[in-house]
Design a protein around this motif. Structure first.
Motif, PDB file in Angstrom:
ATOM      1  N   MET A 277       0.825  -1.205   0.000  1.00  0.00           N
ATOM      2  CA  MET A 277       0.000   0.000   0.000  1.00  0.00           C
ATOM      3  C   MET A 277       0.862   1.259   0.000  1.00  0.00           C
ATOM      4  SD  MET A 277      -2.998   1.079   2.720  1.00  0.00           S
ATOM      5  CE  MET A 277      -1.895   1.685   4.009  1.00  0.00           C
ATOM      6  N   LYS A 278       0.441   2.239  -0.756  1.00  0.00           N
ATOM      7  CA  LYS A 278       1.109   3.535  -0.748  1.00  0.00           C
ATOM      8  C   LYS A 278       0.871   4.205   0.600  1.00  0.00           C
ATOM      9  CE  LYS A 278       1.268   7.971  -3.195  1.00  0.00           C
ATOM     10  NZ  LYS A 278       0.681   8.785  -4.292  1.00  0.00           N
ATOM     11  N   PRO A 279       1.910   4.778   1.221  1.00  0.00           N
ATOM     12  CA  PRO A 279       1.728   5.377   2.552  1.00  0.00           C
ATOM     13  C   PRO A 279       0.697   6.501   2.559  1.00  0.00           C
ATOM     14  CG  PRO A 279       4.061   5.102   2.063  1.00  0.00           C
ATOM     15  CD  PRO A 279       3.319   4.805   0.800  1.00  0.00           C
ATOM     16  N   ALA A 280       0.035   6.627   3.695  1.00  0.00           N
ATOM     17  CA  ALA A 280      -0.943   7.697   3.882  1.00  0.00           C
ATOM     18  C   ALA A 280      -0.239   9.049   3.997  1.00  0.00           C
ATOM     19  CB  ALA A 280      -1.766   7.430   5.137  1.00  0.00           C
ATOM     20  N   PRO A 437       1.351   5.378   8.849  1.00  0.00           N
ATOM     21  CA  PRO A 437       1.016   5.719   7.467  1.00  0.00           C
ATOM     22  C   PRO A 437       1.065   4.531   6.514  1.00  0.00           C
ATOM     23  CG  PRO A 437       2.424   7.409   8.405  1.00  0.00           C
ATOM     24  CD  PRO A 437       2.362   6.300   9.410  1.00  0.00           C
ATOM     25  N   THR A 438       1.886   3.527   6.833  1.00  0.00           N
ATOM     26  CA  THR A 438       2.011   2.368   5.941  1.00  0.00           C
ATOM     27  C   THR A 438       1.045   1.238   6.272  1.00  0.00           C
ATOM     28  OG1 THR A 438       3.760   1.466   7.352  1.00  0.00           O
ATOM     29  CG2 THR A 438       4.450   2.837   5.473  1.00  0.00           C
ATOM     30  N   GLY A 439       0.279   1.372   7.375  1.00  0.00           N
ATOM     31  CA  GLY A 439      -0.685   0.315   7.661  1.00  0.00           C
ATOM     32  C   GLY A 439      -0.846   0.003   9.131  1.00  0.00           C
ATOM     33  N   LEU A 464     -12.763   4.351  12.116  1.00  0.00           N
ATOM     34  CA  LEU A 464     -12.196   5.456  11.335  1.00  0.00           C
ATOM     35  C   LEU A 464     -13.187   5.955  10.292  1.00  0.00           C
ATOM     36  CD1 LEU A 464      -8.522   4.200  10.843  1.00  0.00           C
ATOM     37  CD2 LEU A 464      -9.333   5.990  12.394  1.00  0.00           C
ATOM     38  N   ARG A 465     -13.911   5.035   9.677  1.00  0.00           N
ATOM     39  CA  ARG A 465     -14.933   5.467   8.718  1.00  0.00           C
ATOM     40  C   ARG A 465     -16.045   6.256   9.413  1.00  0.00           C
ATOM     41  NH1 ARG A 465     -14.903  -0.369   6.126  1.00  0.00           N
ATOM     42  NH2 ARG A 465     -13.545  -0.072   4.301  1.00  0.00           N
ATOM     43  N   ALA A 466     -16.414   5.801  10.614  1.00  0.00           N
ATOM     44  CA  ALA A 466     -17.547   6.418  11.308  1.00  0.00           C
ATOM     45  C   ALA A 466     -17.214   7.809  11.846  1.00  0.00           C
ATOM     46  CB  ALA A 466     -18.011   5.513  12.446  1.00  0.00           C
ATOM     47  N   VAL A 467     -16.043   7.971  12.461  1.00  0.00           N
ATOM     48  CA  VAL A 467     -15.730   9.262  13.092  1.00  0.00           C
ATOM     49  C   VAL A 467     -14.973  10.196  12.161  1.00  0.00           C
ATOM     50  CG1 VAL A 467     -15.718   8.176  15.364  1.00  0.00           C
ATOM     51  CG2 VAL A 467     -13.552   8.510  14.170  1.00  0.00           C
ATOM     52  N   ALA A 480       1.098  13.381  12.527  1.00  0.00           N
ATOM     53  CA  ALA A 480      -0.162  12.666  12.373  1.00  0.00           C
ATOM     54  C   ALA A 480      -0.279  12.176  10.932  1.00  0.00           C
ATOM     55  CB  ALA A 480      -1.326  13.578  12.735  1.00  0.00           C
ATOM     56  N   PHE A 481      -1.296  11.387  10.668  1.00  0.00           N
ATOM     57  CA  PHE A 481      -1.557  10.919   9.304  1.00  0.00           C
ATOM     58  C   PHE A 481      -3.054  10.768   9.126  1.00  0.00           C
ATOM     59  CE2 PHE A 481      -0.894   7.208  11.963  1.00  0.00           C
ATOM     60  CZ  PHE A 481      -1.892   6.334  11.592  1.00  0.00           C
ATOM     61  N   LYS A 482      -3.454  10.545   7.886  1.00  0.00           N
ATOM     62  CA  LYS A 482      -4.875  10.343   7.592  1.00  0.00           C
ATOM     63  C   LYS A 482      -5.001   9.377   6.428  1.00  0.00           C
ATOM     64  CE  LYS A 482      -9.128  12.687   6.119  1.00  0.00           C
ATOM     65  NZ  LYS A 482      -9.990  11.922   7.045  1.00  0.00           N
ATOM     66  N   PHE A 483      -5.756   8.299   6.645  1.00  0.00           N
ATOM     67  CA  PHE A 483      -6.019   7.343   5.576  1.00  0.00           C
ATOM     68  C   PHE A 483      -7.131   7.862   4.670  1.00  0.00           C
ATOM     69  CE2 PHE A 483      -4.598   4.157   8.901  1.00  0.00           C
ATOM     70  CZ  PHE A 483      -3.409   3.828   8.266  1.00  0.00           C
TER      71      PHE A 483
END
Length: 632
Positions: A277-280, A437-439, A464-467, A480-483
């Motif tokens: 996966m590409k990092p976030a 960021p990578t998972g 994460l989807r909900a909030v 910090a990071f964000k998917f």
């Protein structure tokens, strides 16, 4: 029904696989070579009795060869050694047989656990060793030649024994495989590799195990007898299938692993894998979130108050003291604890004592912080911490200009609580160590990160989807990071695939049985008693399967110790899909058998390890778990 009767009923028929070579079924297979009424055993399960041996013509056990140290394989050795049997053990594991008490009395094998080996199945007491065995050794016994092969994997010193009898070669191969293309579990393969220690080493021993499997495939055996599973022939070995399955699982795991962030060269051979996966995106922190020191951050209110997140090192208190001197903060009003790991909690007692700071944490974390003696888990710290407030999942409250919410977030450990902070127009999520960021931070089997819908990392993805936080912070990271939605979807896809891959590779009906080292556990793990005391130990069961299952429990006690057959529970039904925790507030609480035990008044001060014989769905698993009792 007595527990002993349950165990006997769980046994299958014994099997003859070559002239004078037998296999006795039990928690593990015990090999028995018989010559003129004398026997040589290969491993010795505690279901091996003189009566079973007599049925195949054995009058005396002269020798026992051990494939490994784990007590599921050798708990039956003590009476035979006491009667004169000579014990042969793997060369590098001798101390675990001869000096078992040294292991159990070593403080480093109880607290701050970052090593997975030797693990929880060390023999409960020492036994006399006559000789050791290693690669290239040849053992002659009553005209039988036995060749020794080093086959490490599930333990660092495991060996296999190649027996030539009646024109056939039979290999007793321990836990290298349990069936063609399958291994018994994956949590036993936790081991450091590539410069990282055991703690980060999920599947770390798989390369070692595959080398052992290749050696076995070429050893010339006609028949293989694994410790777990039925004997199979050379043509059924399926080395290619085993390699293919491990390769697929390793690629799946590395594709979405946080280890790619912490140790970028660890999976160097897979760096260009299209699955990765590409990092976030990473983000600078908002001005009201500031790193304190070590793994600790603070939320800073416009009022001057600070809300601390975790406190795992004395440097954090020093930094807070400097902040107060410099008028950067007026007070530390509370500390949120994300999880129980020592690098997040080691300075909590000082924080409470010196700053009078109240500790707030989730219902998943609080019991471990308050009563650490009752648990044995990775990275656990020994000092109890008073908790001022225990929160439930979804509970919210206001703190100055911020709204806070507690979220059960089982992404790095089952016992994790994330803190959602809303204020100044953004949502900021402190996740402890759950994500990068990578998972995913699912590199430690003992942390109990489950697979499946609504569990473990997939549960975190749902949250994460909900909030939809604008910032996610793992406290080992400076940013910090964000998917993205696409990254969340991709990680979930890989996790769904991982369940199938593990089920293909192992014999269990649910992948979590192969990865969850603590699906059976004793509670309390450790307690102190006085001579003559009566006390209880619960044996707790997590049922990862889709159907209700029956379990049986029997304690193995020292001489003159007793258990109350009327008051104790030995057989129980465990509901399907339990949550991994015994608690009144979880939707699907684990089940437990409570065993009442009495120590004799004459008991001397000592550390007593009490193993439990476990039977699950009619299969006897051996002395699979234990509790620790200190007589004072």
């Amino acid at each position: 029904m007595s527990a002993c009767w349950v165990i006997v009923m769980a046994l299958a028929a014994d099997e003859t696989i070559a002239t004078g070579v037998h296999v006795l079924d039990g928690a593990v297979n015990t090999g028995v070579i018989v010559r003129d009424g004398h026997a040589l055993l290969i491993d010795c399960c505690d279901t091996v009795t003189p009566e079973r041996l007599a049925a195949i013509g054995v009058q005396e056990v002269e020798s026992i060869l051990c494939t490994q140290f784990r007590r599921t394989h050798n708990a039956g050795m003590y009476p035979f050694v006491a009667q004169g049997a000579k014990l042969t053990v793997p060369k590098t594991e001798r101390a675990l047989f001869e000096s078992a008490e040294a292991h159990w009395n070593d403080w480093s094998n109880r607290w701050h656990l970052y090593h997975a080996r030797p693990g929880p199945l060390v023999p409960i007491r020492s036994v006399a060793v006559s000789r050791t065995a290693g690669e290239g050794d040849s053992i002659e016994w009553r005209g039988v030649t036995i060749r020794v092969l080093d086959t490490p994997g599930v333990t660092d010193g495991s060996v296999s024994y190649l027996v030539e009898s009646g024109g056939r070669a039979v290999c007793f191969c321990g836990d290298v495989v349990c069936a063609p293309g399958k291994v018994w579990d994956l949590h036993s393969l936790q081991k450091g590799f590539g410069g990282v220690r055991d703690y980060h080493g999920f599947l770390g021993a798989h390369g070692m195990l595959l080398e052992s499997a290749r050696k076995l495939a070429a050893c010339g055996a006609d028949t293989f007898v694994p410790s777990h599973g039925k004997p199979f022939t050379r043509s059924e070995f399926a080395l290619d299938l085993l390699e293919k399955r491990f390769d697929a699982l390793r690629r799946n795991y590395a594709a979405i692993s946080a280890l790619n962030f912490y140790f970028p060269s660890l999976f160097e051979s897979l760096k260009d894998d299209p699955l990765r996966m590409k990092p976030a995106e990473t983000l600078e922190l908002p001005p009201w979130v500031r790193r304190v020191a070590f793994t600790s951050y603070a939320v800073l209110s416009d009022s001057g108050a600070a809300l601390l997140v975790d406190c795992g090192h004395d440097s954090i208190l020093a930094a807070l003291g400097e902040w107060k001197k410099e008028d950067k903060i007026s007070a530390v009003e509370a500390c949120w604890v994300t999880h129980y790991h020592d690098d997040h909690v080691d300075a909590l007692q000082r924080l409470v004592n010196e700053l009078k700071c109240p500790i707030v944490t989730s219902a998943r974390t609080a019991p471990i912080l308050e009563h650490p003696l009752r648990y044995c888990l990775p990275c656990i710290a020994p000092c109890p911490v008073p908790i001022a407030r225990v929160t439930r999942h979804g509970e919210s409250w206001n703190w100055h200009e911020f709204k806070l919410m507690s979220l059960d977030f089982p992404g790095q450990t089952l016992y994790d609580g994330a803190l959602l902070v809303e204020g100044h127009g953004v949502k900021f999520l402190f996740v402890g160590d759950s994500g990068a960021p990578t998972g995913l931070d699912d590199y430690t089997a003992g942390n109990r990160v489950f697979l499946g819908k609504g569990r473990g990392s997939r549960r975190c993805i749902e949250i994460l989807r909900a909030v939809n936080p604008g910032y996610i912070l793992n406290e080992h990271q400076g940013k910090a990071f964000k998917f993205t939605d696409g990254q969340l979807d991709y990680m979930e896809k890989r996790l769904v695939e991982r369940e199938r891959l593990i089920t293909d590779l192992t014999p269990w009906d649910n992948a979590n049985f192969a990865t969850d080292e603590h699906w059976v556990r004793a509670y309390p793990y450790e307690q102190e008693i006085a001579p003559g005391a009566t006390f209880a130990i619960d044996v707790q069961f997590t049922n990862h399967g889709d159907t209700e299952s029956q379990a049986q429990v029997e304690p193995v006690l020292p001489k003159d110790w007793t258990f109350d057959r009327q008051r104790s529970m030995f057989t129980l039904q465990v509901p399907a899909k339990t949550d991994g925790i015994v608690a009144p507030d979880v939707p699907h609480s684990d089940a437990y058998a409570r065993i009442w035990i009495t120590a004799p008044p004459s008991a001397k001060p000592a550390r007593i390890i009490i193993p439990f014989r476990i039977t699950w769905q009619g299969r006897y698993l051996g002395q699979f778990r234990h509790a620790w009792v200190d007589v004072r």
